[in-house]
Design an enzyme around this catalytic site. Structure first.
Site, mmCIF file in Angstrom:
data_model
loop_
_atom_site.group_PDB
_atom_site.id
_atom_site.type_symbol
_atom_site.label_atom_id
_atom_site.label_comp_id
_atom_site.label_asym_id
_atom_site.label_seq_id
_atom_site.Cartn_x
_atom_site.Cartn_y
_atom_site.Cartn_z
ATOM 1 N N MET A 64 17.339 -3.429 26.840
ATOM 2 C CA MET A 64 17.430 -4.067 25.814
ATOM 3 C C MET A 64 16.154 -4.591 25.021
ATOM 4 O O MET A 64 15.502 -5.256 25.743
ATOM 5 C CB MET A 64 18.524 -4.999 25.820
ATOM 6 C CG MET A 64 19.968 -4.691 26.436
ATOM 7 S SD MET A 64 21.241 -5.611 26.607
ATOM 8 C CE MET A 64 21.517 -5.916 24.892
ATOM 9 N N SER A 65 15.944 -4.527 23.797
ATOM 10 C CA SER A 65 14.964 -5.020 23.224
ATOM 11 C C SER A 65 15.339 -6.244 22.185
ATOM 12 O O SER A 65 14.215 -6.733 21.666
ATOM 13 C CB SER A 65 14.391 -4.154 22.217
ATOM 14 O OG SER A 65 15.170 -3.676 21.191
ATOM 15 N N GLY A 66 16.504 -6.627 21.931
ATOM 16 C CA GLY A 66 16.655 -7.497 20.990
ATOM 17 C C GLY A 66 17.152 -7.028 19.453
ATOM 18 O O GLY A 66 17.256 -7.725 18.647
ATOM 19 N N VAL A 68 19.103 -3.908 17.032
ATOM 20 C CA VAL A 68 20.365 -3.232 16.908
ATOM 21 C C VAL A 68 20.588 -2.002 17.695
ATOM 22 O O VAL A 68 21.791 -1.808 18.092
ATOM 23 C CB VAL A 68 20.715 -3.035 15.722
ATOM 24 C CG1 VAL A 68 19.791 -1.921 14.722
ATOM 25 C CG2 VAL A 68 22.284 -2.807 15.262
ATOM 26 N N ASP A 69 19.707 -1.500 17.830
ATOM 27 C CA ASP A 69 19.529 -0.041 18.561
ATOM 28 C C ASP A 69 20.114 0.086 19.846
ATOM 29 O O ASP A 69 21.086 0.550 20.394
ATOM 30 C CB ASP A 69 18.358 0.767 18.400
ATOM 31 C CG ASP A 69 18.143 1.375 16.912
ATOM 32 O OD1 ASP A 69 19.372 1.403 16.353
ATOM 33 O OD2 ASP A 69 16.908 1.405 16.499
ATOM 34 N N CYS A 176 2.944 3.856 25.514
ATOM 35 C CA CYS A 176 3.753 2.712 26.102
ATOM 36 C C CYS A 176 5.022 3.735 26.547
ATOM 37 O O CYS A 176 5.509 3.121 27.677
ATOM 38 C CB CYS A 176 4.238 1.824 24.932
ATOM 39 S SG CYS A 176 5.342 0.392 25.605
ATOM 40 N N GLY A 218 17.941 2.529 23.725
ATOM 41 C CA GLY A 218 18.247 2.792 22.178
ATOM 42 C C GLY A 218 17.336 3.771 21.362
ATOM 43 O O GLY A 218 17.256 3.643 20.191
ATOM 44 N N CYS A 292 4.085 -5.291 15.929
ATOM 45 C CA CYS A 292 4.170 -6.652 15.520
ATOM 46 C C CYS A 292 4.661 -7.551 16.480
ATOM 47 O O CYS A 292 4.432 -8.811 16.335
ATOM 48 C CB CYS A 292 5.322 -6.361 14.380
ATOM 49 S SG CYS A 292 6.990 -5.790 14.990
#
Length: 574
Positions: A64-66, A68-69, A176, A218, A292
């Site tokens: 999980m990245s935080g 929505v996907d 990455c 995601g 970012c």
């Protein structure tokens, strides 16, 4: 009566699992009207789009990245696990994790994974979002933070800096995915699991009694499995505009065999619709782009040595004082300058030379802030010029010879051309050692390549993608042997001419070139640049076909030498 593991029954189970109900995620979601599930006609999403489904009792790490996907990815797997439970089967073991790659304090004071400084940074806000989503999904397991900042610095950021420092443009996202998400993270999470499972590779479709371990992300991509070979393939997602197979193009099939991509058959609007209807806190969250997440650079940078620790701290370079051409991203060039030595020909200000009639006639028209801030094909927005100019090449001109006491002095020059379809921007072919190509398949290149001829009109017809979201272009790929090559056969990718007689433009050294056979991604390679020793990119020149290396090494006239020396003295030539 079909078993619960059959595709037809699983499709029905998954549709039922996606219907909001009381006692599910949140009460608000239960009051929403029943949605059409991704398996229904509206979404045109069927289970084979992300096979193999994890079986009852399997363990799934939710990366999980935080955003929505990844939130909707966790939602879909949560619902599938609920349905297993409803059918008196073992639920999935869902383990949410958040991968941290960066910390502000690391670069401002010391390299200490897990820190974030008094003011915090972007990763902490994303970590909070992950925890909010896990609470909304009522996951049994608390999310865990997996720190990979050392690995990211050593395997992604520093290699990318080396590319930028040579004046080329890397793609850290591709690196990455291969080195971190499906490299270090897989080894960290699944490596130990493989040890407990006997160290065997996952065999998709094989009968198995023991649970398997997966990583769900995601990504908008699809994995498919060849029943005849048992090999995992990488394919495009349904939503072409969001497809991320390009970023996954250098990940080997052995790592992809453990991957779950539940968003393969969904579009971005459908993903947001699911998030809204289930009341997920990330439903309206904006997308993050590029690098970012690293935030703003602090005043000092750790110089990482082989053991992963800081060896020294260096100060930032002084700001440029010349009117200049800046990077396409307004703040990125300045941010990047903080990590590169300020005194090299690639990072110092230099002249912008206009090549209206070809490389043989160059006219100084301005200055740039460093070749590392520019990308081939970038619009050169120079004040006072009505015509649209684009960066066609970057080169370093040596002004002095090296001696025992002093290093050679050089200056970086940016060559711009009028129009984004100028002949100097068009690429004929890219040629690299075949050993440098990252094939998804463990068996290497398709057998058809060895059988195809090596002439300009021969080779295997494929599609090439030169940057994310750009349309793929037809090409012919062939293998040829050369006595000049010491690394084996050469892989040549020759681009077709379109209906207007043009070839692809702005093929940028350092970027990723991915090859596709229809919807299937075969792999990728980094476009070579001058001095890489890794092949060549050939562009159409005013006097015929010239290599980019020849263009960048061409000797300029006395006027250009005067311009360069003036810049080294801190003055503006225009």
């Amino acid at each position: 009566m079909p078993s619960i593991s059959s595709p037809a029954t699983l499709a029905m189970a998954f549709r039922m699992a996606l219907r909001p109900r009381l006692g599910g995620l949140v009460t608000k979601a239960a009051r929403q009207p029943a949605i059409i599930s991704p398996c229904g006609p509206r979404h045109q999403h069927t289970l084979p789009d992300w096979r193999p489904l994890p079986k009852p009792g399997d363990k799934v790490f939710l990366a999980m990245s935080g955003g929505v996907d990844s939130s909707v990815t966790a939602l879909l797997l949560t619902k599938l696990s609920d349905q297993y439970t409803t059918s008196s089967l073992r639920p999935l073991t869902l383990l949410p994790i958040y991968m941290r790659n960066w910390s502000t304090l690391e670069e401002s004071d010391r390299f200490e994974p897990g820190s974030g400084g008094a003011a915090g940074c972007e990763w902490q806000r994303e970590w909070e979002s992950v925890q909010d989503v896990c609470r909304a999904l009522q996951l049994e397991k608390e999310p865990q933070l997996v720190d990979l900042s050392r690995e990211y610095w050593a395997s992604v950021f520093e290699p990318s800096l080396d590319v930028w420092q040579r004046g080329n443009t890397p793609n850290p996202d591709v690196l990455c995915n291969r080195e971190i998400k499906f490299g270090a993270l897989v080894r960290r999470l699944i490596g130990s699991e493989q040890g407990r499972e006997g160290g065997e590779e996952l065999e998709v479709g094989a009968s198995r009694a023991s649970p398997q371990t997966w990583i769900a992300t995601g990504h908008y991509a699809r994995v498919a499995h060849d029943a005849s070979t048992g090999e995992t393939q990488l394919h495009r997602a349904r939503h072409r505009g969001k497809d991320q197979s390009y970023f996954l193009s250098s990940v080997p099939s052995t790592a992809l065999s453990r991957a779950l991509f539940p968003l393969a058959g969904l579009t971005k609007p459908e993903v947001r619709d699911l998030a809204k209807r289930y009341g997920l806190p990330t439903a309206a969250k904006k997308e993050s782009m590029g690098l970012c997440f690293v935030g703003k650079r602090a005043t000092r940078v750790p110089a990482v040595v082989d053991d992963g620790g800081p060896s020294s701290l260096v100060g930032p370079p002084s700001a440029a004082v010349h009117p200049s051409l800046t990077s396409a991203a307004p703040t990125f060039g300045g941010w990047l300058s903080g990590y590169l030595p300020p005194s090299t020909p690639y990072t110092r200000p230099g002249p912008i030379l206009a090549a209206a009639d070809g490389a043989s006639s160059l006219t100084p028209i301005g200055t740039h802030e460093g070749l590392h801030t520019l990308t081939i094909g970038q619009r050169a927005k120079l004040p006072g010029l009505k015509q649209r100019w684009f960066v066609a090449a970057k080169r370093v001109r040596m002004l002095t010879e090296p001696s025992e006491s002093e290093e050679a002095v050089g200056v970086g020059e940016a060559i711009v051309v009028p129009g984004n379809d100028h002949p100097l921007l068009q690429c004929v072919h890219v040629e690299v050692p075949s050993s440098s190509f990252q094939w998804v398949s463990a068996s290497g290149p398709p057998s058809e390549l060895a059988e195809a001829g090596a002439g300009p009109d021969l080779g295997v017809p494929l599609l090439a993608q030169l940057r994310h979201r750009s349309p793929e272009v037809p090409c012919r790929v062939s293998l040829r042997r050369s006595r000049m090559s010491t690394s084996g056969p050469l892989l040549r990718i020759t681009f077709d001419v379109d209906a207007d007689g043009r070839r692809p433009t702005a093929v940028c050294p350092g970027q990723t070139l991915a090859l596709y056979d229809g919807q299937r991604c075969l792999g990728s390679v980094v476009v070579p640049g001058p001095g890489d020793g890794n092949g060549e990119a050939v562009a159409v020149g005013a006097g015929g076909v010239k290599t980019v290396a020849e263009l960048q090494q061409s000797v300029g006239d006395a006027e250009e030498q005067t311009v360069a020396k003036t810049l080294l003295q801190g003055q503006s030539p225009v």
